[in-house]
Motif scaffolding. Structure first.
Motif, PDB file in Angstrom:
ATOM      1  N   GLN A  90     -30.699  -0.100 -32.522  1.00 40.28           N
ATOM      2  CA  GLN A  90     -31.871  -0.193 -31.642  1.00 40.28           C
ATOM      3  C   GLN A  90     -32.008   1.059 -30.773  1.00 40.28           C
ATOM      4  OE1 GLN A  90     -30.596  -3.977 -30.015  1.00 40.28           O
ATOM      5  NE2 GLN A  90     -32.412  -5.012 -30.842  1.00 40.28           N
ATOM      6  N   VAL A  91     -30.900   1.512 -30.228  1.00 39.10           N
ATOM      7  CA  VAL A  91     -30.913   2.733 -29.411  1.00 39.10           C
ATOM      8  C   VAL A  91     -31.390   3.910 -30.253  1.00 39.10           C
ATOM      9  CG1 VAL A  91     -29.477   4.390 -28.160  1.00 39.10           C
ATOM     10  CG2 VAL A  91     -29.108   1.926 -27.838  1.00 39.10           C
ATOM     11  N   ASN A  92     -30.865   4.012 -31.466  1.00 41.05           N
ATOM     12  CA  ASN A  92     -31.224   5.120 -32.346  1.00 41.05           C
ATOM     13  C   ASN A  92     -32.693   5.069 -32.746  1.00 41.05           C
ATOM     14  OD1 ASN A  92     -30.355   7.469 -33.944  1.00 41.05           O
ATOM     15  ND2 ASN A  92     -30.926   6.185 -35.682  1.00 41.05           N
ATOM     16  N   GLU A  93     -33.221   3.858 -32.947  1.00 39.17           N
ATOM     17  CA  GLU A  93     -34.637   3.723 -33.304  1.00 39.17           C
ATOM     18  C   GLU A  93     -35.534   4.205 -32.175  1.00 39.17           C
ATOM     19  OE1 GLU A  93     -38.042   0.464 -34.687  1.00 39.17           O
ATOM     20  OE2 GLU A  93     -35.964  -0.194 -34.463  1.00 39.17           O
ATOM     21  N   VAL A  94     -35.206   3.815 -30.944  1.00 41.57           N
ATOM     22  CA  VAL A  94     -35.998   4.272 -29.794  1.00 41.57           C
ATOM     23  C   VAL A  94     -35.951   5.796 -29.696  1.00 41.57           C
ATOM     24  CG1 VAL A  94     -36.156   4.294 -27.270  1.00 41.57           C
ATOM     25  CG2 VAL A  94     -35.711   2.139 -28.471  1.00 41.57           C
ATOM     26  N   LYS A  95     -34.763   6.354 -29.785  1.00 42.89           N
ATOM     27  CA  LYS A  95     -34.614   7.803 -29.648  1.00 42.89           C
ATOM     28  C   LYS A  95     -35.353   8.540 -30.768  1.00 42.89           C
ATOM     29  CE  LYS A  95     -30.715   9.714 -28.304  1.00 42.89           C
ATOM     30  NZ  LYS A  95     -29.364  10.322 -28.201  1.00 42.89           N
ATOM     31  N   THR A  96     -35.164   8.099 -32.008  1.00 42.52           N
ATOM     32  CA  THR A  96     -35.764   8.771 -33.161  1.00 42.52           C
ATOM     33  C   THR A  96     -37.287   8.726 -33.094  1.00 42.52           C
ATOM     34  OG1 THR A  96     -33.857   8.186 -34.523  1.00 42.52           O
ATOM     35  CG2 THR A  96     -35.876   8.809 -35.686  1.00 42.52           C
ATOM     36  N   ARG A  97     -37.834   7.555 -32.786  1.00 43.72           N
ATOM     37  CA  ARG A  97     -39.287   7.419 -32.744  1.00 43.72           C
ATOM     38  C   ARG A  97     -39.893   8.158 -31.550  1.00 43.72           C
ATOM     39  NH1 ARG A  97     -40.624   1.199 -33.513  1.00 43.72           N
ATOM     40  NH2 ARG A  97     -42.689   2.009 -32.953  1.00 43.72           N
ATOM     41  N   LEU A 136     -35.716  15.194 -20.807  1.00 42.65           N
ATOM     42  CA  LEU A 136     -35.461  15.341 -22.241  1.00 42.65           C
ATOM     43  C   LEU A 136     -33.962  15.424 -22.513  1.00 42.65           C
ATOM     44  CD1 LEU A 136     -38.327  17.795 -23.261  1.00 42.65           C
ATOM     45  CD2 LEU A 136     -38.216  15.321 -23.589  1.00 42.65           C
ATOM     46  N   ALA A 137     -33.242  16.059 -21.598  1.00 41.59           N
ATOM     47  CA  ALA A 137     -31.781  16.134 -21.753  1.00 41.59           C
ATOM     48  C   ALA A 137     -31.163  14.744 -21.652  1.00 41.59           C
ATOM     49  CB  ALA A 137     -31.188  17.066 -20.687  1.00 41.59           C
ATOM     50  N   ARG A 138     -31.718  13.900 -20.772  1.00 43.59           N
ATOM     51  CA  ARG A 138     -31.196  12.533 -20.639  1.00 43.59           C
ATOM     52  C   ARG A 138     -31.372  11.738 -21.934  1.00 43.59           C
ATOM     53  NH1 ARG A 138     -32.344   9.445 -15.034  1.00 43.59           N
ATOM     54  NH2 ARG A 138     -34.537   9.497 -15.604  1.00 43.59           N
ATOM     55  N   ILE A 139     -32.416  12.090 -22.686  1.00 38.25           N
ATOM     56  CA  ILE A 139     -32.674  11.396 -23.953  1.00 38.25           C
ATOM     57  C   ILE A 139     -31.835  11.993 -25.087  1.00 38.25           C
ATOM     58  CG2 ILE A 139     -34.450  10.952 -25.706  1.00 38.25           C
ATOM     59  CD1 ILE A 139     -36.463  10.939 -23.269  1.00 38.25           C
ATOM     60  N   ASN A 140     -31.736  13.314 -25.098  1.00 41.46           N
ATOM     61  CA  ASN A 140     -31.041  13.994 -26.196  1.00 41.46           C
ATOM     62  C   ASN A 140     -29.520  13.975 -26.077  1.00 41.46           C
ATOM     63  OD1 ASN A 140     -33.013  15.196 -28.111  1.00 41.46           O
ATOM     64  ND2 ASN A 140     -33.836  16.156 -26.265  1.00 41.46           N
ATOM     65  N   ASP A 141     -29.021  14.081 -24.846  1.00 35.18           N
ATOM     66  CA  ASP A 141     -27.592  14.332 -24.667  1.00 35.18           C
ATOM     67  C   ASP A 141     -26.726  13.082 -24.656  1.00 35.18           C
ATOM     68  OD1 ASP A 141     -28.413  16.913 -24.533  1.00 35.18           O
ATOM     69  OD2 ASP A 141     -27.994  17.207 -22.402  1.00 35.18           O
ATOM     70  N   ASN A 142     -27.313  11.931 -24.306  1.00 34.12           N
ATOM     71  CA  ASN A 142     -26.549  10.678 -24.333  1.00 34.12           C
ATOM     72  C   ASN A 142     -27.520   9.509 -24.492  1.00 34.12           C
ATOM     73  OD1 ASN A 142     -27.219   9.455 -21.587  1.00 34.12           O
ATOM     74  ND2 ASN A 142     -26.403  11.441 -20.951  1.00 34.12           N
ATOM     75  N   ASP A 143     -26.981   8.326 -24.647  1.00 31.71           N
ATOM     76  CA  ASP A 143     -27.812   7.148 -24.907  1.00 31.71           C
ATOM     77  C   ASP A 143     -27.938   6.220 -23.699  1.00 31.71           C
ATOM     78  OD1 ASP A 143     -28.097   8.027 -27.511  1.00 31.71           O
ATOM     79  OD2 ASP A 143     -26.363   6.878 -28.231  1.00 31.71           O
ATOM     80  N   ILE A 144     -27.474   6.646 -22.547  1.00 34.49           N
ATOM     81  CA  ILE A 144     -27.375   5.733 -21.404  1.00 34.49           C
ATOM     82  C   ILE A 144     -28.754   5.295 -20.919  1.00 34.49           C
ATOM     83  CG2 ILE A 144     -26.520   5.437 -19.048  1.00 34.49           C
ATOM     84  CD1 ILE A 144     -24.327   7.478 -19.716  1.00 34.49           C
ATOM     85  N   TRP A 145     -29.669   6.233 -20.774  1.00 31.37           N
ATOM     86  CA  TRP A 145     -31.006   5.902 -20.254  1.00 31.37           C
ATOM     87  C   TRP A 145     -31.722   4.944 -21.199  1.00 31.37           C
ATOM     88  CZ3 TRP A 145     -35.708   9.746 -19.501  1.00 31.37           C
ATOM     89  CH2 TRP A 145     -36.594   9.206 -18.573  1.00 31.37           C
TER      90      TRP A 145
END
Length: 243
Positions: free
Chosen positions: A11-18, A37-46
């Motif tokens: 689910q995390v990966n789907e949100v990030k990828t889309r 953008l760094a918060r989205i790219n660098d880790n999955d916490i947000w």
């Protein structure tokens, strides 16, 4: 505080990828802030805490993440400092952070005895954003307890539009941030008005809402972290200090 279901890696990966695919195919007119953008790219916490806040609803999380990035860019949240807020409100002690709840989460205090409907609501909300961002820069995406202090407040201090704006801010911009919403020492005169407040609070907010008095506040804030006016040991008097 009650916790919901945990998102899966898929689910995390789907949100990030889309999200990143949309960013590439439909870039915003004003680019999103590099820090977001760094918060989205660098880790999955947000993304993870947003999925938790939105009950694992992937579509809603993608939509709100995009809207959040737009808002943070236009509002200037990543760069907000004490110089960017109303200086009178910054120093008058209506809104500030002090001490912590029984789970170690900072208390974001709104002292309604110092509130007036004549104050500029946008400036007050900006001050709340300043405090949330200040705390979360120090401790990444830290939860906080919103402490609405009604001690000595009267009908002239009650402002339903302001309370609605606070709830809306956390629901739409910081849904993962509130640990509890504590309404302390609600005067009897304001009981009816507060019932109206509860009607516009989302279900998630009602789950963490606690209405306290001096008798039971220590279930959520221990004696040493309670101000004396709340029945505790702390004789702190507000004075703004820079970060």
């Amino acid at each position: 505080m009650p916790t919901g279901p945990q998102p899966s890696a898929e689910q995390v990966n789907e949100v990030k990828t889309r999200f990143l695919a949309k960013l590439k195919s439909e870039p915003p007119a004003v680019p999103f802030h590099a820090s977001d953008l760094a918060r989205i790219n660098d880790n999955d916490i947000w993304i993870t805490v947003l999925l938790e806040a939105y009950k694992l609803d992937v579509e809603k999380t993608i939509t709100r993440l995009w809207e959040n990035c737009e808002w943070r860019q236009s509002y200037g949240t990543n760069n907000i400092t004490e110089k960017d807020v109303n200086q009178e409100y910054l120093n008058d002690g209506e809104i500030y952070v002090h001490n912590q709840d029984h789970e170690g989460k900072p208390l974001l205090i709104v002292d309604f005895s110092k509130h007036s409907k004549s104050k500029n609501q946008d400036d007050l909300i900006r001050l709340i954003v300043y405090w949330v961002e200040r705390i979360q820069r120090k401790d990444y995406l830290q939860k906080m307890t919103l402490f609405m202090d009604m001690t000595n407040a009267g009908l002239s201090n009650l402002d339903l539009d302001f309370i609605k704006a606070i709830i809306n801010l956390f629901e739409t911009k910081y849904p993962y941030t509130p640990n509890y919403i504590i309404v302390h020492q609600l005067p009897f005169l304001l009981n009816a008005a507060f019932k109206v407040v509860k009607t516009f609070m989302p279900a998630d907010a009602l789950e963490i809402l606690r209405v306290t008095t001096k008798k039971d506040i220590k279930q959520y804030v221990n004696q040493d972290n309670c101000l004396k006016i709340w029945g505790g040991n702390d004789d702190y008097k507000f004075k703004f200090e820079s970060a």
